[in-house]
Design a protein around this motif. Structure first.
Motif, mmCIF file in Angstrom:
data_model
loop_
_atom_site.group_PDB
_atom_site.id
_atom_site.type_symbol
_atom_site.label_atom_id
_atom_site.label_comp_id
_atom_site.label_asym_id
_atom_site.label_seq_id
_atom_site.Cartn_x
_atom_site.Cartn_y
_atom_site.Cartn_z
ATOM 1 N N LEU A 132 -7.661 7.437 62.106
ATOM 2 C CA LEU A 132 -6.297 6.929 62.330
ATOM 3 C C LEU A 132 -6.091 6.555 63.577
ATOM 4 N N HIS A 133 -6.725 6.564 64.675
ATOM 5 C CA HIS A 133 -6.676 6.074 66.038
ATOM 6 C C HIS A 133 -6.730 4.574 65.610
ATOM 7 N N TYR A 134 -7.782 4.173 64.865
ATOM 8 C CA TYR A 134 -7.994 2.762 64.711
ATOM 9 C C TYR A 134 -6.944 2.034 63.732
ATOM 10 N N ILE A 135 -6.225 2.837 62.876
ATOM 11 C CA ILE A 135 -5.225 2.504 61.802
ATOM 12 C C ILE A 135 -4.342 2.279 62.578
ATOM 13 N N MET A 136 -3.752 3.001 63.586
ATOM 14 C CA MET A 136 -2.550 3.000 64.386
ATOM 15 C C MET A 136 -2.649 1.782 65.360
#
Length: 216
Positions: A132-136
């Motif tokens: 999720l951190h990479y997606i954001m």
């Protein structure tokens, strides 16, 4: 990446069709120099990827050319149509980005659901919450980049935007050869170090007329 350097020609074709633009001989010369430079780069050395070494060369080349032509056509249409909307309607950059992103999200959601991969995507995120951190981060970078893209198209037009992106693609090739130790032939280095491409891009930059008075 290399074939993307030819995106100036589709932009000029779409500009003539959609916006009824008449380009100067200098503009056609710039696009021709860039395309010739890319062609020389391909012919004077190997540009194959590791994945293509395990594929049938004839089939891979034909399929790759078809995909690339499709990409160049749709990419040229996108930036030209954005330019057309900015000039034909009173809209802000943020409005265009919002509605285009909403349509893209709806199409992506339809593709995930129709292919049965929506639940798989949710399951993957639940198993690996760190993604999720990479997606954001990628979403923030893409949104920021879209602001610069829309601003450039509105102020300077689709052709200059294509010229800037062409320069970026060419520089990414040089950086890739240096960072990932991809060998280049002597002919490719001669093309890379020649000033034709950068001179063509510079001429396109200084020759375009722009008006940012409508930016809100």
């Amino acid at each position: 990446t290399l074939a993307k350097c030819a995106k100036m020609i589709p932009v000029m074709i779409w500009g003539s069709i959609i916006m009824r633009k008449v380009y100067k001989a200098k503009d056609y010369l710039i696009a021709l120099l860039v395309t010739v430079g890319c062609t020389i780069f391909i012919l004077t050395g190997s540009v194959k990827s590791k994945a293509s070494s395990h594929m049938d060369i004839g089939a891979a080349s034909l399929w790759g050319c078809m995909l690339m032509l499709g990409y160049l056509g749709f990419d040229g249409f996108t930036s030209t149509f954005q330019d057309r909307m900015f000039k034909g309607y009173s809209m802000t950059i943020y409005n265009q980005i919002l509605y285009v992103t909403m349509c893209s999200s709806a199409l992506s959601m339809f593709g995930l659901i129709s292919s049965g991969q929506f639940t798989e995507a949710l399951a993957f995120v639940s198993r690996h919450p760190v993604c999720l951190h990479y997606i954001m981060a990628l979403s923030a970078a893409a949104s920021t980049g879209q602001l610069f893209i829309s601003y450039t198209i509105r102020c300077y037009g689709a052709l200059l935007f294509a010229t800037v992106m062409t320069t970026r693609q060419f520089l990414s090739i040089l950086l890739s050869s240096i960072l990932f130790l991809h060998p280049l032939s002597a002919g490719q280095w001669c093309v890379a170090h020649s000033s034709n491409k950068f001179l063509a891009c510079f001429l396109a930059l200084i020759d375009n007329q722009f008006d940012c008075s409508r930016i809100e």
